[in-house]
Design a protein around this motif. Structure first.
Motif, PDB file in Angstrom:
ATOM      1  N   ILE A  49       0.823  -1.220   0.000  1.00 53.68           N
ATOM      2  CA  ILE A  49       0.000   0.000   0.000  1.00 53.68           C
ATOM      3  C   ILE A  49       0.853   1.264   0.000  1.00 53.68           C
ATOM      4  O   ILE A  49       0.438   2.305  -0.524  1.00 53.68           O
ATOM      5  CB  ILE A  49      -0.949   0.010   1.229  1.00 53.68           C
ATOM      6  CG1 ILE A  49      -1.926  -1.161   1.140  1.00 53.68           C
ATOM      7  CG2 ILE A  49      -1.724   1.314   1.344  1.00 53.68           C
ATOM      8  CD1 ILE A  49      -2.833  -1.141  -0.075  1.00 53.68           C
ATOM      9  N   ASN A  50       2.057   1.138   0.555  1.00 53.69           N
ATOM     10  CA  ASN A  50       2.935   2.305   0.675  1.00 53.69           C
ATOM     11  C   ASN A  50       3.570   2.621  -0.682  1.00 53.69           C
ATOM     12  O   ASN A  50       4.788   2.513  -0.854  1.00 53.69           O
ATOM     13  CB  ASN A  50       3.997   2.004   1.742  1.00 53.69           C
ATOM     14  CG  ASN A  50       4.845   3.210   2.067  1.00 53.69           C
ATOM     15  OD1 ASN A  50       4.557   4.313   1.635  1.00 53.69           O
ATOM     16  ND2 ASN A  50       5.913   2.989   2.824  1.00 53.69           N
ATOM     17  N   ALA A  51       2.724   2.991  -1.649  1.00 48.29           N
ATOM     18  CA  ALA A  51       3.205   3.156  -3.026  1.00 48.29           C
ATOM     19  C   ALA A  51       2.601   4.418  -3.646  1.00 48.29           C
ATOM     20  O   ALA A  51       1.367   4.557  -3.678  1.00 48.29           O
ATOM     21  CB  ALA A  51       2.821   1.939  -3.866  1.00 48.29           C
ATOM     22  N   THR A 236       3.035  12.843 -13.308  1.00 48.55           N
ATOM     23  CA  THR A 236       2.726  11.413 -13.225  1.00 48.55           C
ATOM     24  C   THR A 236       1.211  11.233 -13.137  1.00 48.55           C
ATOM     25  O   THR A 236       0.470  12.212 -12.951  1.00 48.55           O
ATOM     26  CB  THR A 236       3.353  10.792 -11.963  1.00 48.55           C
ATOM     27  OG1 THR A 236       2.754  11.425 -10.822  1.00 48.55           O
ATOM     28  CG2 THR A 236       4.858  10.986 -11.925  1.00 48.55           C
ATOM     29  N   ALA A 237       0.763   9.975 -13.222  1.00 47.06           N
ATOM     30  CA  ALA A 237      -0.677   9.707 -13.119  1.00 47.06           C
ATOM     31  C   ALA A 237      -1.217  10.191 -11.778  1.00 47.06           C
ATOM     32  O   ALA A 237      -2.313  10.769 -11.707  1.00 47.06           O
ATOM     33  CB  ALA A 237      -0.939   8.219 -13.288  1.00 47.06           C
ATOM     34  N   THR A 238      -0.453   9.990 -10.706  1.00 46.92           N
ATOM     35  CA  THR A 238      -0.906  10.420  -9.377  1.00 46.92           C
ATOM     36  C   THR A 238      -1.003  11.951  -9.317  1.00 46.92           C
ATOM     37  O   THR A 238      -1.982  12.495  -8.804  1.00 46.92           O
ATOM     38  CB  THR A 238       0.069   9.907  -8.293  1.00 46.92           C
ATOM     39  OG1 THR A 238       0.109   8.482  -8.392  1.00 46.92           O
ATOM     40  CG2 THR A 238      -0.360  10.317  -6.909  1.00 46.92           C
ATOM     41  N   GLU A 239       0.020  12.625  -9.846  1.00 46.09           N
ATOM     42  CA  GLU A 239      -0.026  14.090  -9.839  1.00 46.09           C
ATOM     43  C   GLU A 239      -1.169  14.581 -10.735  1.00 46.09           C
ATOM     44  O   GLU A 239      -1.859  15.549 -10.397  1.00 46.09           O
ATOM     45  CB  GLU A 239       1.313  14.645 -10.320  1.00 46.09           C
ATOM     46  CG  GLU A 239       2.438  14.421  -9.322  1.00 46.09           C
ATOM     47  CD  GLU A 239       3.809  14.788  -9.874  1.00 46.09           C
ATOM     48  OE1 GLU A 239       4.734  14.958  -9.085  1.00 46.09           O
ATOM     49  OE2 GLU A 239       3.945  14.884 -11.114  1.00 46.09           O
ATOM     50  N   ALA A 276     -10.309   1.959   0.030  1.00 41.41           N
ATOM     51  CA  ALA A 276      -9.924   0.942   1.006  1.00 41.41           C
ATOM     52  C   ALA A 276     -10.385  -0.450   0.584  1.00 41.41           C
ATOM     53  O   ALA A 276      -9.780  -1.450   0.977  1.00 41.41           O
ATOM     54  CB  ALA A 276     -10.493   1.288   2.374  1.00 41.41           C
ATOM     55  N   ILE A 277     -11.434  -0.517  -0.222  1.00 41.08           N
ATOM     56  CA  ILE A 277     -11.916  -1.837  -0.662  1.00 41.08           C
ATOM     57  C   ILE A 277     -10.880  -2.487  -1.570  1.00 41.08           C
ATOM     58  O   ILE A 277     -10.516  -3.641  -1.388  1.00 41.08           O
ATOM     59  CB  ILE A 277     -13.285  -1.695  -1.344  1.00 41.08           C
ATOM     60  CG1 ILE A 277     -14.301  -1.376  -0.253  1.00 41.08           C
ATOM     61  CG2 ILE A 277     -13.697  -2.955  -2.075  1.00 41.08           C
ATOM     62  CD1 ILE A 277     -15.289  -0.376  -0.615  1.00 41.08           C
ATOM     63  N   VAL A 278     -10.379  -1.716  -2.523  1.00 40.08           N
ATOM     64  CA  VAL A 278      -9.321  -2.262  -3.373  1.00 40.08           C
ATOM     65  C   VAL A 278      -8.004  -2.313  -2.596  1.00 40.08           C
ATOM     66  O   VAL A 278      -7.179  -3.212  -2.805  1.00 40.08           O
ATOM     67  CB  VAL A 278      -9.193  -1.479  -4.697  1.00 40.08           C
ATOM     68  CG1 VAL A 278      -8.545  -0.157  -4.528  1.00 40.08           C
ATOM     69  CG2 VAL A 278      -8.399  -2.280  -5.712  1.00 40.08           C
ATOM     70  N   GLY A 279      -7.821  -1.381  -1.659  1.00 39.87           N
ATOM     71  CA  GLY A 279      -6.614  -1.377  -0.836  1.00 39.87           C
ATOM     72  C   GLY A 279      -6.507  -2.656  -0.008  1.00 39.87           C
ATOM     73  O   GLY A 279      -5.431  -3.252   0.096  1.00 39.87           O
ATOM     74  N   ALA A 280      -7.628  -3.086   0.576  1.00 38.14           N
ATOM     75  CA  ALA A 280      -7.629  -4.323   1.361  1.00 38.14           C
ATOM     76  C   ALA A 280      -7.295  -5.519   0.471  1.00 38.14           C
ATOM     77  O   ALA A 280      -6.528  -6.412   0.862  1.00 38.14           O
ATOM     78  CB  ALA A 280      -8.991  -4.516   2.030  1.00 38.14           C
ATOM     79  N   LEU A 281      -7.857  -5.516  -0.732  1.00 32.28           N
ATOM     80  CA  LEU A 281      -7.563  -6.611  -1.675  1.00 32.28           C
ATOM     81  C   LEU A 281      -6.068  -6.644  -2.004  1.00 32.28           C
ATOM     82  O   LEU A 281      -5.431  -7.700  -1.971  1.00 32.28           O
ATOM     83  CB  LEU A 281      -8.365  -6.420  -2.967  1.00 32.28           C
ATOM     84  CG  LEU A 281      -9.827  -6.864  -2.938  1.00 32.28           C
ATOM     85  CD1 LEU A 281     -10.585  -6.275  -4.114  1.00 32.28           C
ATOM     86  CD2 LEU A 281      -9.926  -8.371  -2.973  1.00 32.28           C
TER      87      LEU A 281
ATOM     88  N   PHE B  64      -1.646   8.573   2.742  1.00 31.03           N
ATOM     89  CA  PHE B  64      -2.390   7.561   1.972  1.00 31.03           C
ATOM     90  C   PHE B  64      -2.532   6.269   2.778  1.00 31.03           C
ATOM     91  O   PHE B  64      -3.616   5.686   2.870  1.00 31.03           O
ATOM     92  CB  PHE B  64      -1.651   7.312   0.651  1.00 31.03           C
ATOM     93  CG  PHE B  64      -2.249   6.222  -0.204  1.00 31.03           C
ATOM     94  CD1 PHE B  64      -3.573   6.275  -0.603  1.00 31.03           C
ATOM     95  CD2 PHE B  64      -1.474   5.152  -0.631  1.00 31.03           C
ATOM     96  CE1 PHE B  64      -4.120   5.280  -1.403  1.00 31.03           C
ATOM     97  CE2 PHE B  64      -2.007   4.157  -1.430  1.00 31.03           C
ATOM     98  CZ  PHE B  64      -3.334   4.215  -1.818  1.00 31.03           C
ATOM     99  N   VAL B  65      -1.428   5.832   3.386  1.00 31.04           N
ATOM    100  CA  VAL B  65      -1.442   4.598   4.174  1.00 31.04           C
ATOM    101  C   VAL B  65      -2.431   4.726   5.345  1.00 31.04           C
ATOM    102  O   VAL B  65      -3.225   3.810   5.610  1.00 31.04           O
ATOM    103  CB  VAL B  65      -0.004   4.289   4.678  1.00 31.04           C
ATOM    104  CG1 VAL B  65      -0.018   3.243   5.777  1.00 31.04           C
ATOM    105  CG2 VAL B  65       0.875   3.824   3.522  1.00 31.04           C
TER     106      VAL B  65
END
Lengths: 426, 172
Positions: A49-51, A236-239, A276-281, B64-65
């Motif tokens: 997740i730390n990405a 970037t995509a995030t920015e 968080a739903i996709v984050g948990a996955l 984010f985390v």
């Protein structure tokens, strides 16, 4: 160890455990068998997740939330209305065009399905009946993960690693996305003529088009700024997603003036919970991926597939057939997270273009969101339009069939997918 | 020993959980706002003033985390985590509730292990600073432990009621 993971996951998932927890539970059960410390579980979860690239998902979700709250979706519908005018299936055509417009700024089909269904289903139902109307909304919303930006493509690129660029994958979706939009509008035209649906809307007039374009130019410029900036390498995509949030916020506050500051906490919270739903996955699946990798499952799977065929086209078709079945039964994010680390390296070993394979993978699972029994876009539209899945499917199947036809064309003719990204240097 | 005892206890438990949910929600909003602002400001500074913030990447990832791991239990509360209903959909009400309770128990076991191990890791890393800020790197692991404990509470609430929340949410 891989067998224990697979068996535990299947049993837990079939018993109704949410897929993310089923993945985590299967990893937890397998850890002692591999003699691996339990702290691997939180370590892998945090590491995944730390990405920075994943932050694009909540930001694009937030941009979508702000667009809906800010009335930007309604403006897009009005612009589409001015262009479509009085042709067969007019209001349905407007829905499809508005869906394509929303897809160019939002990355999530469910968010678009919710927005389009809430705004349009009642009006559509008066003309076409609720089944056809719900089917049109579902098909239009499903353009979101194909036309950039796309959260599905972000997840794919993240799981595939450095061989796939998010911006390149975004560009791979442009031409097929436009072909899909035009094709589905043609289907609406034929169905409307065949069924004798009444004409809606007003005749096209240059004055009205110019008026609507002038009124909504700030909204129409949004995908140009965001996607253009990502493709041009300005950010970037995030920015780019953060720019989309600021843009949608400013337009909602200052142009449409429908957005209020008091709406913001709820928008932020909704975007976080959805992420968080996709984050948990992703978090739990990363533990599973770690375990099956040290158990050499990808290597064994690659050897088994290569023993089956050495033809890249045949491999592509086998994967397409597998994803067709998976897409019917599994939520697509879970499928990306579990299957991309297994199949993407094999595709590279076959010499397949990573952007081509990546797009086919995403497109196939996106079509799965429109197929029962597990079709998440269908669930959303059914609940908002108050129709059964059967009622929708009676009208939706020509659109799904066209989608799979286009998928076959993309498999056999890769330049349809890779032509634009290659021309742009990806 | 009063007849109303369990009801009062249940009301207190519900109130406590609601307060925890509210606090988690506030922290999530703060984390999301921080993440969005930092990333947007970084882009603005790069093109506006030809400068950048050294800590922007690390702080935005930290936010984010926190947002993701604190929001997972709210997903449990809303019943938003996607699952298959092929089998459970066919079961009669009482059997479905029983099965849901069993599944919730297994999920609780998972989250207890995650919370326990994440707390140990956070404690072990507490003296280690981040690369761009003089704060503990253990702050990355902490929300995982907190979110897991919070998830256990919501799973326990579901276990008691026998009813999962229901919603359809995804990010495709």
């Amino acid at each position: 160890m891989s067998t224990i993971i697979l068996a535990t996951f299947l049993v837990a998932a079939l018993l109704g455990m949410p897929l993310a927890f089923a993945l985590g539970f299967s990893a937890l059960v397998a850890l002692p068998f591999g003699g691996i410390d339990l702290n691997v579980l939180p370590q892998r979860m945090l590491h995944s997740i730390n990405a920075f690239p994943l932050m694009a998902i909540p930001l694009f979700m937030l941009a979508g939330e702000l667009m809906v709250r800010g009335g930007l979706a309604e403006r897009l519908i009005e612009v589409a209305n001015a262009f479509i005018g009085r042709i067969a299936g007019g209001l349905a055509q407007v829905t499809m065009l508005a869906g394509a417009g929303m897809a160019s700024v939002s990355g999530a089909a469910v968010a678009d399905a919710s927005a389009l269904a809430t705004v349009l289903v009642r009006e559509l139902s008066k003309v076409y009946g609720v089944g056809f109307s719900a089917a049109i909304v579902a098909a239009a919303a499903n353009l979101a993960p194909i036309i950039p930006p796309s959260n599905a493509m972000i997840v794919y690129a993240y799981m595939a690693g450095s061989s796939v660029s998010v911006a390149g994958l975004f560009m791979a979706g442009v031409v097929p996305g436009l072909v899909l939009t035009v094709g589905m509008m043609a289907i609406i035209y034929v169905m409307a003529k065949w069924r004798g649906y009444p004409l809606t809307g007003e005749p096209v007039s240059g004055g009205r088009i110019l008026r609507e374009l002038w009124r909504s130019w700030t909204i129409l410029l949004m995908p140009v700024v965001v996607i253009g900036g990502i493709v041009a390498g300005a950010f970037t995509a995030t920015e780019g997603a953060a720019v989309a949030v600021v843009y949608a916020l400013l337009v909602g506050l200052l142009v449409t003036r429908r957005l209020k500051f008091k709406d913001l906490p709820e928008c932020l919270l909704n975007a976080a919970v959805t992420t968080a739903i996709v984050g948990a996955l992703i978090a739990f699946a990363s533990a599973v991926t770690f375990l099956v990798t040290i158990d050499l499952l990808p290597a064994r799977l690659a050897a088994a597939v290569r023993a089956l065929t050495s033809d890249p086209l045949m491999f592509n078709l086998l994967v397409a057939a597998l994803l067709f079945v998976v897409g019917m039964f599994m939520e697509s994010n879970a499928a990306y997270i579990m299957l991309v680390p297994l199949f993407h390296p094999i595709a590279l070993a076959y010499g397949l273009d990573p952007l081509h394979f990546g797009f086919l993978f995403v497109f196939n699972l996106v079509l799965g969101m429109l197929t029962p029994p597990v079709g998440v876009v269908l669930f959303v539209v059914c609940s908002i339009a108050n129709v059964t899945m059967g009622q929708i499917m009676r009208h939706l199947w020509p659109f799904v069939a066209f989608g799979f036809g286009l998928l076959a064309l993309c498999i056999y003719w890769p330049p349809l997918v890779t032509g634009l990204p290659r021309a742009l240097g990806y | 020993m009063s007849v109303g005892g369990p009801t009062v206890l249940a009301r207190l438990a519900r109130g406590g959980l609601a307060a925890i949910d509210w606090t988690a929600g506030a922290l999530i909003v703060l984390a999301m706002a921080t993440m969005t602002t930092v990333v947007a400001v970084q882009v603005g500074l790069r093109y506006g003033l030809n400068q950048s913030l050294d800590w922007a990447d690390e702080v935005s990832r930290l936010a984010f985390v926190w947002a993701v791991f604190l929001a997972i239990p709210l997903g449990v509360k809303r019943g938003s985590h996607v699952g298959m209903e092929l089998l459970t959909g066919w079961l009669p009400g009482s059997a479905r509730r029983g099965l849901f309770r069993g599944v919730a128990l297994l999920a609780m076991a998972l989250m207890v292990v995650v919370a326990w191990q994440a707390a140990i890791l956070a404690r072990d890393q507490w003296d280690e600073p981040m690369s761009t800020l003089d704060v503990s790197v253990g702050l990355f692991m902490l929300p995982l432990a907190i979110g897991a404990v919070h998830s256990v509470l919501h799973l326990l609430a579901g276990l008691v009621s026998g009813e999962p929340g229901r919603a359809v949410t995804a990010v495709e």
